[in-house]
Design a protein around this motif. Structure first.
Motif, short mmCIF file in Angstrom:
data_model
loop_
_atom_site.label_atom_id
_atom_site.label_comp_id
_atom_site.label_asym_id
_atom_site.label_seq_id
_atom_site.Cartn_x
_atom_site.Cartn_y
_atom_site.Cartn_z
N ARG A 1 0.82 -1.21 0.00
CA ARG A 1 0.00 0.00 0.00
C ARG A 1 0.86 1.26 0.00
N LEU A 2 2.07 1.16 0.53
CA LEU A 2 2.99 2.29 0.55
C LEU A 2 3.85 2.35 -0.71
N GLY A 3 3.54 1.50 -1.68
CA GLY A 3 4.25 1.53 -2.94
C GLY A 3 5.39 0.54 -3.05
N GLY A 4 5.59 -0.29 -2.04
CA GLY A 4 6.67 -1.27 -2.09
C GLY A 4 6.29 -2.47 -2.93
N ARG A 5 7.30 -3.14 -3.46
CA ARG A 5 7.04 -4.37 -4.22
C ARG A 5 8.01 -5.45 -3.77
#
Length: 280
Positions: free
Chosen positions: A205-209
């Protein structure tokens, strides 16, 4: 005189009293005794003691308590401290007034939005104008203001290198290494041990992958700031992988990270990340 030890993102403070001077250094218990002590919850603080602490450090106003009269408010106002964070914010605002936004926009990975710099920090878009005023859709913690203004003031040099290094390998990182392990890596390890699937969802959700890494069971790449990528390595508990059978977390930075923020700011940035994902 007050000495403060802030929990930067939650806003709570441990207040230590140093022998010294006058009324401003009054013990919060003495301020508490002046209050109605109803613990009504009608002000932004949860208890009257929390209100007394907030009042002393400047985080609360005398008007916030609905059960005080004019005389008591006048008395309490003499104990209200000045919030040094606002002083620092004002200083940083003044510093960035002299910066050419057009010159630093690409260096910081920002986007021009009607003359403001839009910077994504930990999954949230913030808009900073040339006077240092910061806006976003929700509430802005004073500490995020300090972080973003400092990021702009530093200006950044170059691009991320793609080379991952430990916190201690950054400039002055060895000095803060113990604090970084205690306040960032260890809390994240505990969170992942307790609920890896939910924490993984929060990181996304914070943009991490999630990516593959040969020395970890799970790894995530996250841009905490546009020019500050972070690599999280998590090794699960396994006696064959660790002589003590314990899980392990390492947080790595791009080699260029200290060109965009000093190590103290990087610690704060990762503490913010931990605070956000722990509020799931």
């Amino acid at each position: 005189m007050l000495a403060e030890c802030p929990d930067l993102w939650s806003g709570s403070f441990t207040v230590c009293f140093v022998a010294g001077s006058g009324r401003c250094s009054m013990n919060p218990i003495e301020v508490y005794k002046k209050l109605p002590r109803k613990n009504c919850g009608e002000c932004p603080q949860k208890t009257c003691m929390a209100y007394a602490l907030a009042l002393i450090k400047g985080d609360a106003t005398v008007e916030e308590c609905p059960h005080t009269d004019e005389a008591l408010r006048k008395d309490l106002s003499e104990y209200r401290g000045k919030d040094w964070r606002n002083t620092l914010i004002d200083t940083l605002k003044n510093d960035i007034k002299h910066i050419d936004f057009n010159a630093i926009l690409s260096r910081l990975g920002g986007i021009d939005k009607d003359g403001k710099i839009m910077i994504k920090c930990l999954g949230t878009d913030y808009f900073i104008d040339r006077n240092g005023e910061i806006t976003t859709q929700g509430h802005i913690n004073p500490w995020i203001k300090i972080l973003l203004l400092h990021y702009i003031k530093t200006g950044g040099v170059g691009e991320p290198t793609g080379e991952w290094v430990s916190f201690s390998e950054l400039k002055s990182g060895m000095v803060k290494e113990t604090s970084f392990r205690r306040d960032c890596e260890e809390p994240l390890r505990q969170l992942l041990d307790n609920n890896r699937e939910e924490i993984t969802l929060m990181i996304r959700r914070l943009g991490g992958r999630e990516i593959h890494h040969p020395s970890a069971d799970h790894a995530w790449k996250l841009y905490a700031l546009p020019r500050v990528p972070v690599l999280i390595l998590y090794r699960m508990e396994d006696e064959e992988l660790n002589e003590y059978g314990e899980s392990h977390v390492r947080i790595l930075f791009d080699r260029s990270a200290d060109r965009f923020l000093d190590v103290e700011s990087l610690v704060f940035l990762l503490e913010g990340f931990i605070h956000i994902i722990s509020r799931r």
